[in-house]
Motif scaffolding. Structure first.
Motif, PDB file in Angstrom:
ATOM      1  N   ILE A   1       0.859  -1.173   0.000  1.00  0.00           N
ATOM      2  CA  ILE A   1       0.000   0.000   0.000  1.00  0.00           C
ATOM      3  C   ILE A   1       0.895   1.223   0.000  1.00  0.00           C
ATOM      4  CG2 ILE A   1      -1.797   1.251   1.256  1.00  0.00           C
ATOM      5  CD1 ILE A   1      -2.488  -1.431   2.607  1.00  0.00           C
ATOM      6  N   THR A   2       0.617   2.117  -0.902  1.00  0.00           N
ATOM      7  CA  THR A   2       1.373   3.349  -0.995  1.00  0.00           C
ATOM      8  C   THR A   2       0.473   4.428  -1.563  1.00  0.00           C
ATOM      9  OG1 THR A   2       3.417   4.343  -1.804  1.00  0.00           O
ATOM     10  CG2 THR A   2       2.256   2.865  -3.316  1.00  0.00           C
TER      11      THR A   2
ATOM     12  N   ASP B   1      -3.866  14.887  -3.761  1.00  0.00           N
ATOM     13  CA  ASP B   1      -4.658  15.900  -4.465  1.00  0.00           C
ATOM     14  C   ASP B   1      -6.145  15.569  -4.423  1.00  0.00           C
ATOM     15  OD1 ASP B   1      -2.308  17.234  -5.061  1.00  0.00           O
ATOM     16  OD2 ASP B   1      -2.207  16.501  -7.139  1.00  0.00           O
ATOM     17  N   ILE B   2      -6.490  14.299  -4.579  1.00  0.00           N
ATOM     18  CA  ILE B   2      -7.891  13.888  -4.538  1.00  0.00           C
ATOM     19  C   ILE B   2      -8.496  14.209  -3.176  1.00  0.00           C
ATOM     20  CG2 ILE B   2      -9.414  11.848  -4.501  1.00  0.00           C
ATOM     21  CD1 ILE B   2      -7.519  10.705  -6.722  1.00  0.00           C
ATOM     22  N   ILE B   3      -7.793  13.897  -2.123  1.00  0.00           N
ATOM     23  CA  ILE B   3      -8.311  14.156  -0.774  1.00  0.00           C
ATOM     24  C   ILE B   3      -8.453  15.653  -0.534  1.00  0.00           C
ATOM     25  CG2 ILE B   3      -7.792  13.970   1.691  1.00  0.00           C
ATOM     26  CD1 ILE B   3      -6.546  11.193   0.972  1.00  0.00           C
ATOM     27  N   GLN B   4      -7.527  16.432  -0.992  1.00  0.00           N
ATOM     28  CA  GLN B   4      -7.578  17.876  -0.786  1.00  0.00           C
ATOM     29  C   GLN B   4      -8.586  18.562  -1.698  1.00  0.00           C
ATOM     30  OE1 GLN B   4      -3.276  18.432  -1.177  1.00  0.00           O
ATOM     31  NE2 GLN B   4      -3.258  19.157   0.955  1.00  0.00           N
ATOM     32  N   ALA B   5      -8.969  17.907  -2.805  1.00  0.00           N
ATOM     33  CA  ALA B   5      -9.879  18.517  -3.773  1.00  0.00           C
ATOM     34  C   ALA B   5     -11.321  18.575  -3.290  1.00  0.00           C
ATOM     35  CB  ALA B   5      -9.801  17.768  -5.103  1.00  0.00           C
ATOM     36  N   GLY B   6     -11.673  17.732  -2.345  1.00  0.00           N
ATOM     37  CA  GLY B   6     -13.038  17.785  -1.839  1.00  0.00           C
ATOM     38  C   GLY B   6     -13.735  16.448  -1.855  1.00  0.00           C
ATOM     39  N   ILE B   7     -14.952  16.478  -1.407  1.00  0.00           N
ATOM     40  CA  ILE B   7     -15.709  15.254  -1.172  1.00  0.00           C
ATOM     41  C   ILE B   7     -16.082  14.538  -2.476  1.00  0.00           C
ATOM     42  CG2 ILE B   7     -18.022  16.277  -1.045  1.00  0.00           C
ATOM     43  CD1 ILE B   7     -16.572  13.733   1.394  1.00  0.00           C
ATOM     44  N   GLU B   8     -16.434  15.271  -3.517  1.00  0.00           N
ATOM     45  CA  GLU B   8     -16.863  14.632  -4.766  1.00  0.00           C
ATOM     46  C   GLU B   8     -15.754  13.798  -5.416  1.00  0.00           C
ATOM     47  OE1 GLU B   8     -18.624  15.826  -9.074  1.00  0.00           O
ATOM     48  OE2 GLU B   8     -19.373  16.953  -7.348  1.00  0.00           O
ATOM     49  N   PRO B   9     -14.532  14.317  -5.557  1.00  0.00           N
ATOM     50  CA  PRO B   9     -13.466  13.478  -6.132  1.00  0.00           C
ATOM     51  C   PRO B   9     -13.185  12.215  -5.288  1.00  0.00           C
ATOM     52  CG  PRO B   9     -12.794  15.772  -6.133  1.00  0.00           C
ATOM     53  CD  PRO B   9     -14.067  15.698  -5.349  1.00  0.00           C
ATOM     54  N   ILE B  10     -13.282  12.351  -3.977  1.00  0.00           N
ATOM     55  CA  ILE B  10     -13.080  11.179  -3.109  1.00  0.00           C
ATOM     56  C   ILE B  10     -14.170  10.156  -3.368  1.00  0.00           C
ATOM     57  CG2 ILE B  10     -13.011  10.346  -0.724  1.00  0.00           C
ATOM     58  CD1 ILE B  10     -11.958  13.181   0.052  1.00  0.00           C
TER      59      ILE B  10
ATOM     60  N   GLU C   1      -6.323   0.529  -5.378  1.00  0.00           N
ATOM     61  CA  GLU C   1      -6.307   1.994  -5.409  1.00  0.00           C
ATOM     62  C   GLU C   1      -7.119   2.584  -4.250  1.00  0.00           C
ATOM     63  OE1 GLU C   1      -4.762   4.595  -7.088  1.00  0.00           O
ATOM     64  OE2 GLU C   1      -3.427   2.924  -7.500  1.00  0.00           O
ATOM     65  N   LYS C   2      -8.236   1.951  -3.916  1.00  0.00           N
ATOM     66  CA  LYS C   2      -9.022   2.402  -2.762  1.00  0.00           C
ATOM     67  C   LYS C   2      -8.185   2.278  -1.488  1.00  0.00           C
ATOM     68  CE  LYS C   2     -13.424   0.884  -4.673  1.00  0.00           C
ATOM     69  NZ  LYS C   2     -14.563  -0.038  -4.469  1.00  0.00           N
ATOM     70  N   ASP C   3      -7.489   1.171  -1.365  1.00  0.00           N
ATOM     71  CA  ASP C   3      -6.619   0.948  -0.216  1.00  0.00           C
ATOM     72  C   ASP C   3      -5.543   2.038  -0.136  1.00  0.00           C
ATOM     73  OD1 ASP C   3      -6.265  -0.606   2.036  1.00  0.00           O
ATOM     74  OD2 ASP C   3      -5.283  -2.259   0.993  1.00  0.00           O
ATOM     75  N   ASN C   4      -4.969   2.382  -1.276  1.00  0.00           N
ATOM     76  CA  ASN C   4      -3.951   3.432  -1.325  1.00  0.00           C
ATOM     77  C   ASN C   4      -4.536   4.781  -0.884  1.00  0.00           C
ATOM     78  OD1 ASN C   4      -2.140   1.539  -2.345  1.00  0.00           O
ATOM     79  ND2 ASN C   4      -2.380   2.215  -4.457  1.00  0.00           N
TER      80      ASN C   4
ATOM     81  N   PHE D   1      -5.196   4.790   2.844  1.00  0.00           N
ATOM     82  CA  PHE D   1      -3.922   4.906   3.553  1.00  0.00           C
ATOM     83  C   PHE D   1      -3.462   6.365   3.555  1.00  0.00           C
ATOM     84  CE2 PHE D   1       0.860   4.322   3.431  1.00  0.00           C
ATOM     85  CZ  PHE D   1       0.989   4.026   4.777  1.00  0.00           C
ATOM     86  N   CYS D   2      -3.609   7.026   2.430  1.00  0.00           N
ATOM     87  CA  CYS D   2      -3.274   8.440   2.334  1.00  0.00           C
ATOM     88  C   CYS D   2      -4.200   9.270   3.220  1.00  0.00           C
ATOM     89  CB  CYS D   2      -3.387   8.891   0.881  1.00  0.00           C
ATOM     90  SG  CYS D   2      -2.976  10.620   0.595  1.00  0.00           S
ATOM     91  N   MET D   3      -5.460   8.901   3.272  1.00  0.00           N
ATOM     92  CA  MET D   3      -6.433   9.631   4.074  1.00  0.00           C
ATOM     93  C   MET D   3      -6.063   9.614   5.553  1.00  0.00           C
ATOM     94  SD  MET D   3     -10.553   9.306   3.949  1.00  0.00           S
ATOM     95  CE  MET D   3     -10.576   9.660   2.198  1.00  0.00           C
ATOM     96  N   ASP D   4      -5.453   8.537   5.996  1.00  0.00           N
ATOM     97  CA  ASP D   4      -5.003   8.453   7.386  1.00  0.00           C
ATOM     98  C   ASP D   4      -4.091   9.636   7.714  1.00  0.00           C
ATOM     99  OD1 ASP D   4      -4.758   6.781   9.931  1.00  0.00           O
ATOM    100  OD2 ASP D   4      -2.656   6.983   9.333  1.00  0.00           O
ATOM    101  N   ARG D   5      -3.265   9.990   6.788  1.00  0.00           N
ATOM    102  CA  ARG D   5      -2.352  11.128   6.967  1.00  0.00           C
ATOM    103  C   ARG D   5      -3.134  12.426   7.172  1.00  0.00           C
ATOM    104  NH1 ARG D   5       2.512  12.822   2.854  1.00  0.00           N
ATOM    105  NH2 ARG D   5       2.846  14.912   3.675  1.00  0.00           N
TER     106      ARG D   5
END
Length: 156
Positions: free
Chosen positions: A9-10, A17-26, A37-40, A43-47
């Motif tokens: 997982i990485t 960018d997806i997480i910072q872009a807002g709820i719709e891209p997520i 990719e969901k797992d990745n 994992f990024c969201m944890d940050r």
């Protein structure tokens, strides 16, 4: 071990960018991408959810709602487990979607969902969690007892 079977997982800048872009891209990402990719992304969201890193997403509450909703639409138990881990660690005081739909969860997720409700320290979930203290599964019973203990520590 066959090197082709190793998974990791990485995440990269695209996930950030997806997480910072807002709820719709997520939401689109979680609905359309592969399990890996969901797992990745999670994992990024944890940050971004961990207060230690200091991110202050303006759409944080919507992320928690989206994660709860996705818990009931996601097909893979592995991703559902990751979502429950995030919600347990960072979900704050409100997990109403889980509370309202907990009976729809798979048995292998039920103990974690009950425990997540307890970790909100929100006493409004006591009645829901109490129902699981006499569940047939001993893991669910234990999670309910621990959750009740945590909820009773709360003053809210």
């Amino acid at each position: 071990m066959d090197s082709d079977s190793v998974k990791y997982i990485t995440y990269d800048q695209r996930h950030m960018d997806i997480i910072q872009a807002g709820i719709e891209p997520i939401q689109v990402f979680l609905q359309t991408e592969s399990q890996q990719e969901k797992d990745n992304l999670l994992f990024c969201m944890d940050r971004f959810l961990d207060p230690w890193f200091g991110y202050q997403l303006p759409h944080l509450e919507q992320i928690f709602i989206l994660l709860q909703q996705h818990l009931f639409t996601e097909e893979t138990v592995k991703i559902k487990n990751v979502i429950l881990e995030l919600l347990t660690q960072y979900g704050r005081q409100t997990l109403d979607v889980i509370a309202d739909q907990i009976e729809q969860l798979e048995l292998e997720l039920l103990a974690d969902a009950v425990y997540a409700l307890g970790m909100t320290y929100n006493r409004k979930y006591i009645a829901i969690v109490e129902k699981y203290q006499s569940h047939d599964d001993p893991l669910v019973q234990k999670a309910a007892s621990e959750a009740i203990h945590e909820l009773n520590l709360s003053t809210s």
